[in-house]
Design an enzyme around this catalytic site. Structure first.
Site, PDB file in Angstrom:
ATOM      1  N   ALA A   1       3.232   0.028   6.852  1.00 54.56           N
ATOM      2  CA  ALA A   1       4.089   0.003   8.068  1.00 54.56           C
ATOM      3  C   ALA A   1       3.292   0.359   8.994  1.00 54.56           C
ATOM      4  O   ALA A   1       2.330   1.189   8.941  1.00 54.56           O
ATOM      5  CB  ALA A   1       5.418   0.531   7.714  1.00 54.56           C
TER       6      ALA A   1
ATOM      7  N   GLY B   1       3.685   0.703   2.995  1.00 56.11           N
ATOM      8  CA  GLY B   1       4.227  -0.666   3.075  1.00 56.11           C
ATOM      9  C   GLY B   1       3.280  -1.539   2.243  1.00 56.11           C
ATOM     10  O   GLY B   1       3.714  -2.643   2.014  1.00 56.11           O
TER      11      GLY B   1
ATOM     12  N   GLU C   1       3.837  -1.471  -1.266  1.00 53.49           N
ATOM     13  CA  GLU C   1       5.371  -1.917  -1.376  1.00 53.49           C
ATOM     14  C   GLU C   1       5.254  -3.495  -1.385  1.00 53.49           C
ATOM     15  O   GLU C   1       5.826  -4.276  -2.182  1.00 53.49           O
ATOM     16  CB  GLU C   1       6.319  -1.510  -0.493  1.00 53.49           C
ATOM     17  CG  GLU C   1       6.273   0.382  -0.627  1.00 53.49           C
ATOM     18  CD  GLU C   1       7.155   0.704   0.539  1.00 53.49           C
ATOM     19  OE1 GLU C   1       6.647   1.112   1.841  1.00 53.49           O
ATOM     20  OE2 GLU C   1       8.464   1.187   0.440  1.00 53.49           O
TER      21      GLU C   1
ATOM     22  N   GLU D   1       3.838   8.162   2.467  1.00 55.27           N
ATOM     23  CA  GLU D   1       4.744   8.593   3.713  1.00 55.27           C
ATOM     24  C   GLU D   1       4.951   9.775   3.769  1.00 55.27           C
ATOM     25  O   GLU D   1       5.540  10.432   4.694  1.00 55.27           O
ATOM     26  CB  GLU D   1       5.962   7.594   3.324  1.00 55.27           C
ATOM     27  CG  GLU D   1       5.777   6.173   3.472  1.00 55.27           C
ATOM     28  CD  GLU D   1       5.317   5.372   2.363  1.00 55.27           C
ATOM     29  OE1 GLU D   1       5.112   6.027   1.400  1.00 55.27           O
ATOM     30  OE2 GLU D   1       5.603   4.377   2.232  1.00 55.27           O
TER      31      GLU D   1
HETATM   32  N1  CAA Z   1      -0.288   1.890  11.097  1.00 57.07           N
HETATM   33  C1  CAA Z   1      -0.992   1.700  12.416  1.00 57.07           C
HETATM   34  N2  CAA Z   1      -2.355   1.836  12.624  1.00 57.07           N
HETATM   35  C2  CAA Z   1      -3.074   1.948  11.497  1.00 57.07           C
HETATM   36  C3  CAA Z   1      -2.464   2.258  10.192  1.00 57.07           C
HETATM   37  C4  CAA Z   1      -0.802   2.209   9.969  1.00 57.07           C
HETATM   38  N3  CAA Z   1      -0.446   2.420   8.944  1.00 57.07           N
HETATM   39  N4  CAA Z   1      -3.329   2.466   9.183  1.00 57.07           N
HETATM   40  C5  CAA Z   1      -4.327   2.520   9.977  1.00 57.07           C
HETATM   41  N5  CAA Z   1      -4.334   2.165  11.343  1.00 57.07           N
HETATM   42  C6  CAA Z   1      -5.314   2.035  12.286  1.00 57.07           C
HETATM   43  C7  CAA Z   1      -5.741   3.289  12.783  1.00 57.07           C
HETATM   44  O1  CAA Z   1      -4.820   4.142  13.572  1.00 57.07           O
HETATM   45  C8  CAA Z   1      -6.933   3.067  13.258  1.00 57.07           C
HETATM   46  O2  CAA Z   1      -6.632   2.601  14.677  1.00 57.07           O
HETATM   47  P1  CAA Z   1      -7.520   3.110  15.936  1.00 57.07           P
HETATM   48  O3  CAA Z   1      -9.069   2.507  15.782  1.00 57.07           O
HETATM   49  O4  CAA Z   1      -6.871   2.426  16.671  1.00 57.07           O
HETATM   50  O5  CAA Z   1      -7.410   4.435  15.930  1.00 57.07           O
HETATM   51  C9  CAA Z   1      -7.526   1.826  12.554  1.00 57.07           C
HETATM   52  O6  CAA Z   1      -6.245   1.418  11.721  1.00 57.07           O
HETATM   53  C10 CAA Z   1      -8.579   2.167  11.419  1.00 57.07           C
HETATM   54  O7  CAA Z   1      -8.093   3.343  10.462  1.00 57.07           O
HETATM   55  P2  CAA Z   1      -8.579   4.530  10.429  1.00 57.07           P
HETATM   56  O8  CAA Z   1      -9.827   4.996  11.597  1.00 57.07           O
HETATM   57  O9  CAA Z   1      -7.858   5.881  10.436  1.00 57.07           O
HETATM   58  O10 CAA Z   1      -9.582   4.258   9.215  1.00 57.07           O
HETATM   59  P3  CAA Z   1     -10.096   5.108   7.957  1.00 57.07           P
HETATM   60  O11 CAA Z   1     -11.011   4.349   7.160  1.00 57.07           O
HETATM   61  O12 CAA Z   1     -10.892   6.533   8.558  1.00 57.07           O
HETATM   62  O13 CAA Z   1      -8.942   5.851   6.977  1.00 57.07           O
HETATM   63  C11 CAA Z   1      -7.066   5.194   5.908  1.00 57.07           C
HETATM   64  C12 CAA Z   1      -8.166   4.621   6.246  1.00 57.07           C
HETATM   65  C13 CAA Z   1      -7.054   6.355   4.941  1.00 57.07           C
HETATM   66  C14 CAA Z   1      -5.837   4.070   5.278  1.00 57.07           C
HETATM   67  C15 CAA Z   1      -5.958   5.867   6.979  1.00 57.07           C
HETATM   68  O14 CAA Z   1      -5.958   4.707   8.169  1.00 57.07           O
HETATM   69  C16 CAA Z   1      -4.567   5.947   7.041  1.00 57.07           C
HETATM   70  O15 CAA Z   1      -4.360   7.105   6.423  1.00 57.07           O
HETATM   71  N6  CAA Z   1      -3.633   5.362   7.413  1.00 57.07           N
HETATM   72  C17 CAA Z   1      -2.194   5.269   7.213  1.00 57.07           C
HETATM   73  C18 CAA Z   1      -1.676   5.265   5.775  1.00 57.07           C
HETATM   74  C19 CAA Z   1      -0.383   5.687   5.797  1.00 57.07           C
HETATM   75  O16 CAA Z   1       0.248   6.708   5.924  1.00 57.07           O
HETATM   76  N7  CAA Z   1       0.487   4.555   5.588  1.00 57.07           N
HETATM   77  C20 CAA Z   1       1.867   4.479   5.273  1.00 57.07           C
HETATM   78  C21 CAA Z   1       2.675   4.098   6.507  1.00 57.07           C
HETATM   79  S1  CAA Z   1       4.362   4.520   6.561  1.00 57.07           S
HETATM   80  C22 CAA Z   1       4.964   3.284   5.677  1.00 57.07           C
HETATM   81  O17 CAA Z   1       4.394   2.152   4.972  1.00 57.07           O
HETATM   82  C23 CAA Z   1       6.544   3.379   5.521  1.00 57.07           C
HETATM   83  C24 CAA Z   1       7.199   2.169   4.469  1.00 57.07           C
HETATM   84  O18 CAA Z   1       7.299   2.682   3.576  1.00 57.07           O
HETATM   85  C25 CAA Z   1       7.427   1.080   5.001  1.00 57.07           C
END
Ligand code: CAA
Length: 257
Positions: free
Chosen positions: A65, A108, A111, A131
């Site tokens: 998400a 998400g 999911e 999360e």
């Molecule tokens: N939401 C918003 N933006 C996101 C995102 C997310 N879930 N995941 C990645 N992005 C964005 C980053 O902020 C980044 O944007 P900027 O360039 O503007 O900073 C861009 O995508 C590229 O991401 P990274 O630079 O972080 O890429 P990476 O290759 O270094 O890392 C990753 C990849 C490990 C997937 C890392 O992006 C990450 O950990 N993302 C978040 C994963 C996460 O925590 N997901 C769960 C979200 S909560 C949820 O989903 C709730 C639910 O149950 C519904």
């Protein structure tokens, strides 16, 4: 409707839906949810479409998400708007669809993949429910669907530690049906969907409903549901055609009734 966060293509009777927010690794924001709901409803309503594939990019199916969108939203807002309830409109899709998952399927994203009828994984796929690291928990069904798919031990470990599961572990655990080299993933998913699309359409939907019932009912009720649907299919023209075609050693021609 024209879309900004997804791409939709028709490949004969198969609809290909691609998540398309590369700058955010396909993070699922509310605009994307609205567009996916619309695309799945259009797929379900189109008599020429019989199966669908949902995919992302080679780097990310979806990284969760949209954290930047959620950051601004508090309890009253999320609870009041029943945030994420819209995903039930995606899972209400009656026709078969599969997820072709390459790269990150996190939070998400994992999911959403688990909402599909089944998952084909690219060999670089990574599944996770991280999360907890954000001070939250799954909110689109992950704690329930992952636990049903891989059992309590792995689901609990993944939710409590945020550990990712790679494609090989996901296949061993039963989360995905098959692993495909990532470069061939979408092609293989389209082929698989085309095979599903070539089946008698009412029988395909009935098979989907039966398997899904295994997740939602007790055994005796599920078996009765299966049997009644099985009986019901005997009333279709496609059942008569399917059995005649077998006996006459020729391919069946389906009417969808
Ligand atoms: N939401 C918003 N933006 C996101 C995102 C997310 N879930 N995941 C990645 N992005 C964005 C980053 O902020 C980044 O944007 P900027 O360039 O503007 O900073 C861009 O995508 C590229 O991401 P990274 O630079 O972080 O890429 P990476 O290759 O270094 O890392 C990753 C990849 C490990 C997937 C890392 O992006 C990450 O950990 N993302 C978040 C994963 C996460 O925590 N997901 C769960 C979200 S909560 C949820 O989903 C709730 C639910 O149950 C519904």
């Amino acid at each position: 409707m024209s879309y900004e966060t997804i791409l939709v293509e028709r490949h004969d009777a198969v609809t290909l839906i691609q998540l398309n927010r590369p700058q955010a690794l396909n993070a699922l924001n509310s605009q994307l949810l609205g567009e996916l709901i619309d695309a799945f409803a259009a797929f379900d309503a189109d008599p020429a479409q019989r199966a669908a594939v949902l995919t992302g990019s080679e780097k990310a199916f979806a990284a969760g998400a949209d954290i930047k969108e959620m950051q601004e939203r508090g309890f009253a807002d999320m609870y009041g708007s029943n945030m994420f309830a819209g995903w039930e409109r995606v899972t209400a899709t009656r026709k078969p669809w599969l997820a072709a998952v390459a790269g990150f399927a996190l939070g998400g994203g994992c999911e959403l993949a688990m909402m599909a009828d089944f998952i084909l994984a690219g060999d670089n796929a990574k599944f996770g429910q991280p999360e907890v690291k954000l001070g939250i928990a799954p909110g689109m069904g992950g704690s329930q669907r992952l636990t049903r798919a891989v059992g309590k031990a792995k689901a609990m470990e993944m939710c409590l530690t945020g550990r990712f599961m790679d494609a090989a572990e996901a296949e061993r655990a039963g989360l995905v049906s098959r692993i495909i080299p990532t470069t061939d993933l979408v092609g293989e998913a389209l082929k698989t969907a085309a095979l599903i699309a070539s089946m008698p359409p009412l029988a395909a939907i009935a098979n989907k409903e039966m398997v899904n019932a295994a997740f939602e009912t007790g055994l005796a009720q599920g078996i009765l549901f299966e049997r009644r649907l099985f009986h019901g299919l005997a009333a279709t023209e496609d059942k008569a055609e399917g059995m005649a075609a077998f006996v006459e050693k020729r391919p069946g021609v389906w009417k969808g009734r």
